[in-house]
Structure formats: structure tokens, C-alpha cells
Motif scaffolding. Structure first.
Motif, short mmCIF file in Angstrom:
data_model
loop_
_atom_site.label_atom_id
_atom_site.label_comp_id
_atom_site.label_asym_id
_atom_site.label_seq_id
_atom_site.Cartn_x
_atom_site.Cartn_y
_atom_site.Cartn_z
N ILE A 186 42.62 33.71 46.89
CA ILE A 186 41.95 35.55 47.46
C ILE A 186 41.35 36.62 46.53
CG2 ILE A 186 42.82 37.24 48.75
CD1 ILE A 186 42.35 35.84 50.57
N LEU A 187 42.25 37.12 44.46
CA LEU A 187 41.63 37.92 43.76
C LEU A 187 40.61 37.60 43.57
CD1 LEU A 187 42.16 40.22 41.67
CD2 LEU A 187 43.40 37.93 40.40
N LEU A 188 40.15 36.12 43.29
CA LEU A 188 39.17 35.60 42.94
C LEU A 188 37.78 35.17 43.71
CD1 LEU A 188 40.22 32.44 40.22
CD2 LEU A 188 39.34 34.71 39.76
N ASN A 189 37.97 35.67 45.20
CA ASN A 189 36.60 35.30 46.04
C ASN A 189 36.39 36.66 46.12
OD1 ASN A 189 35.61 33.57 47.99
ND2 ASN A 189 36.42 34.48 49.38
N ARG A 190 37.34 37.43 45.80
CA ARG A 190 37.41 39.24 45.85
C ARG A 190 36.39 39.72 44.80
NH1 ARG A 190 38.45 44.18 48.42
NH2 ARG A 190 36.50 45.34 47.83
N ALA A 191 36.32 39.04 43.83
CA ALA A 191 35.69 39.57 42.64
C ALA A 191 34.44 38.71 42.13
CB ALA A 191 36.50 38.63 41.66
N GLY A 192 34.58 37.75 43.54
CA GLY A 192 33.09 36.53 43.71
C GLY A 192 32.27 37.59 44.41
N SER A 243 35.00 48.04 39.29
CA SER A 243 34.39 48.19 37.57
C SER A 243 34.18 46.67 37.04
CB SER A 243 35.69 49.43 36.77
OG SER A 243 36.60 48.30 37.06
N GLN A 244 33.23 47.15 36.24
CA GLN A 244 33.37 45.54 35.72
C GLN A 244 34.30 45.49 34.66
OE1 GLN A 244 30.75 44.08 35.30
NE2 GLN A 244 28.96 45.83 36.61
N GLU A 245 35.68 46.18 34.40
CA GLU A 245 36.04 46.24 33.42
C GLU A 245 37.96 45.22 34.57
OE1 GLU A 245 40.22 47.56 31.60
OE2 GLU A 245 39.56 49.09 31.84
N GLN A 246 37.13 45.88 35.79
CA GLN A 246 37.75 45.01 37.50
C GLN A 246 38.15 43.53 37.62
OE1 GLN A 246 37.95 48.45 39.96
NE2 GLN A 246 40.25 49.18 39.16
N LYS A 247 36.59 43.86 37.13
CA LYS A 247 35.94 42.17 37.94
C LYS A 247 36.40 41.21 37.33
CE LYS A 247 31.76 44.03 39.57
NZ LYS A 247 30.55 44.47 40.24
N SER A 248 36.01 41.35 35.63
CA SER A 248 36.45 40.72 34.44
C SER A 248 37.85 40.60 33.81
CB SER A 248 36.09 41.12 32.70
OG SER A 248 35.93 40.86 32.13
N THR A 249 38.41 41.59 34.21
CA THR A 249 40.12 40.85 34.37
C THR A 249 40.26 40.41 35.59
OG1 THR A 249 41.08 43.14 33.56
CG2 THR A 249 42.43 41.76 34.62
N ALA A 250 39.65 40.18 36.82
CA ALA A 250 40.38 39.31 38.01
C ALA A 250 39.75 38.00 37.26
CB ALA A 250 39.78 39.75 39.22
#
Length: 337
Positions: free
Chosen positions: A112-118, A168-175
Motif C-alpha cells: 500500500i505504502l509503495l503503491n501510493r509513493a508510485g 513532498s520529495q522527502e516523503q516519496k524518497s523515504t517511502a
């Protein structure tokens, strides 16, 4: 059989990398020589059999023998592939069903987390005005339906509740740093037959996250890798991380927490590798670590430490008899910092 390596996909991938490294790497030249020696031996054996058949049996006999040889080659390839798959699945379950169910649940949450990041990455591009992104709503409905929403950490809820396109870019990268956690869990659950080698640049596919989300309800305890099967992977990840860390420290990319004597050791070790021309250095695709850009080095360093962290955690955890929140507490730290 002595020629079975020719039927393995990994052998051909290694050959392609070695060919690109021929001029700079003695190990690559040795590998290519061994490979072509094996090919020549196989061709010689095949030609010898066909020549004898032509001399003894004539044209029709030669055709028949050639067909038989071709069928045998294809059969060996198929049997080899089937046997590898069977051996990978033959070991009896060594993990308690409750622990397996917890692993399925956490793999689903990571998906779920990675799909949202995508989805957030996709929304960096300008979308047509008639396209409505419903990822946030769909995922919350999924989590509520499976009874998982209320148990999520506050950091996870905060991320998933943000409007679509507002990470944010940081949130995407962290996920996205959790990808290694996810692919290792898929491998341990035997949903994937193999794990990406650390000598290849990571490439992650959202198809694997969607697969887990779609199949979550039908995942049942059963066939899972045993803890002792993970030890070689842990050791490999530790070695790769050590070399990547040494390179990063020597380049001055890491400042905090590094003692002066450790930095000197790293610089000295890197100097010795560079003087040697990189022939004994670790390879990533067709490049040695010394040849990597700073950004690539950081990317690989993060992947290696994540790989080591999750495997090192799973080895003792898989021996537990009862489930709990240990796995959740482990991976959620990555998005809580």
C-alpha cells in the motif's frame, strides 16, 4: 551435467557484464574464456555425435539424430528450469503459521505504502484534466475493509491521508527506501523465485505491489523460506554495504559520526583499490564501485543497508512461535524518522 550452466539465465547475464568489462577487469576476461571454452566443448560434442551419425546412418539417419539432439537440448533446458523451481519449493515449512500471517499482513501494508509513493511520482507529470486520481480513497477503503486502518502507526496514517499529489520529495524518497523490505518479504514468502543480486542496479516494479494488494485475501500460511536460507543473503548484503560505506566515507560523502582514524582507513583502502585498477573491486552492472557517481553510490548504499536490515531482522524473527507487532515496529521506523 557439465554443460548445464549454459541453460541458466544468470550465466548469460554475467557474460554480458563480463564482456563490457573485458578491457579493465582480469576476472571478466577469465570468465569469458571459461564460458567460451564451455561453449566450444559443447559444440564439439554435438558436431562429433552428428558426424558419427552421418557416417554410419547416412542422410536420413543424420536428420533423425539431429532432431533427437535438438529435442534433448530443449528437454534439458526445460527440465533444468522445472527442477530449480521444484527445489526452491520443496523444503517443508519451517515458520509458524501465525508468523507467516503477520508477514503477509506487513507485506500488504508495505505494498500500500509503495503503491501510493508510485502514484505520487506519477502525479509529478501533468495529467489530463479528465483523469481523477483516487489512490488515497481506494487505499483507505482497502485498509478499512481488511480491518487494518485502526492499527496503523500515526506516521503511516499521516502519509496516506495527505491529498493525492501532496507528498513532498522527502516523503516519496523515504517511502521508496522501503522497497528492499518489500521485495525481501515477497522472496521469503516464495512469491518470487529469486532475489535481485546486489551487483545489479535496483529496479523496482509496481506490478509486484499491485499483485500483493489483489491477492491479500487468498494468501494462506504454507510454503515459506526457512531462517537459515536467509543467512547467505545477510552476509552478502553486509559485505556490499561495507564496501559501499568505505567508498562513501573516502569520498567525503559521510561526515557525521565518522571518526578521523576510520576516515583515514577508508581513504587508504580506496587508494589501494584504485591503484589496482579496480580489477578486484565489486562490480555493479559493468562498473566498479570506484566508477560510480555519488548519486548512484548513495542509492546503492541505501538499498544494501535496507537489505541487510530486513534479512538480519527476519532470521531470528522467523523462529518465533507467535505473531505480534515486531515486524511492523521494525519497518515503520523507516518512515517515522
Amino acid at each position: 551435467m557439465w554443460f548445464t550452466p549454459l541453460f541458466r539465465g544468470q550465466t548469460w547475464r554475467d557474460l554480458w557484464v563480463a564482456i563490457r568489462r573485458l578491457r579493465r577487469d582480469a576476472r571478466a576476461r577469465a570468465f569469458v574464456l571459461r564460458f567460451f571454452g564451455l561453449v566450444l566443448a559443447a559444440l564439439y560434442g554435438t558436431v562429433l555425435v552428428l558426424t558419427v551419425a552421418a557416417g554410419l546412418l547416412g542422410h536420413k539417419g543424420f536428420t533423425a539424430i539431429a532432431a533427437i539432439v535438438s529435442i534433448c537440448i530443449v528437454s534439458i533446458f526445460l527440465v533444468h528450469q522445472w527442477r530449480d523451481r521444484q527445489e526452491a519449493r520443496a523444503a517443508p515449512p519451517a515458520v509458524a503459521p501465525a508468523v507467516q500471517q503477520e508477514m503477509h499482513r506487513e507485506a500488504f501494508l508495505l505494498a500500500i505504502l509503495l503503491n501510493r509513493a508510485g502514484s505520487e511520482r506519477m502525479m509529478e507529470k501533468e495529467l489530463p484534466p479528465d483523469i481523477e486520481v483516487v489512490t488515497r480513497r481506494f487505499q483507505r477503503e482497502q485498509l478499512v475493509r481488511h480491518g487494518l486502518w485502526d492499527d496503523l502507526s500515526s506516521a503511516m496514517k499521516d502519509l496516506l491521508l495527505l491529498p493525492n499529489g501532496h507528498w513532498s520529495q522527502e516523503q516519496k524518497s523515504t517511502a521508496e527506501s522501503c522497497w528492499e523490505f518489500f521485495i525481501v518479504l515477497r522472496w521469503v514468502m516464495r512469491l518470487d523465485d529469486s532475489l535481485r543480486s546486489l551487483d545489479r542496479t535496483p529496479s523496482y516494479d509496481l506490478v509486484k505491489t499491485r499483485d500483493i494488494i489483489a491477492r491479500y485475501e487468498v494468501l494462506k500460511p504454507g510454503d515459506t523460506l526457512a531462517p537459515w536460507d536467509l543467512r547467505p543473503v545477510r552476509d552478502e548484503a553486509y559485505l556490499h554495504f561495507g564496501r559501499l560505506w568505505t567508498e562513501a566515507v573516502a569520498r567525503g560523502l559521510v561526515e557525521d559520526g565518522v571518526e578521523p582514524d576510520h576516515r583515514e582507513q577508508a581513504v587508504r583502502a580506496k587508494g589501494e583499490i584504485d591503484v589496482d585498477g579496480g580489477s578486484n573491486d565489486l562490480l555493479i552492472d559493468a562498473q566498479t564501485l570506484s566508477e560510480l557517481s555519488d548519486s548512484s553510490l548513495w542509492y546503492l548504499l541505501r538499498a544494501a543497508i535496507r537489505r541487510w536490515e530486513i534479512v538480519n531482522f527476519l532470521i531470528p524473527w522467523l523462529l518465533e512461535e507467535q505473531s505480534g507487532d515486531q515486524l511492523r515496529l521494525f519497518w515503520s521506523k523507516a518512515i517515522s524518522v
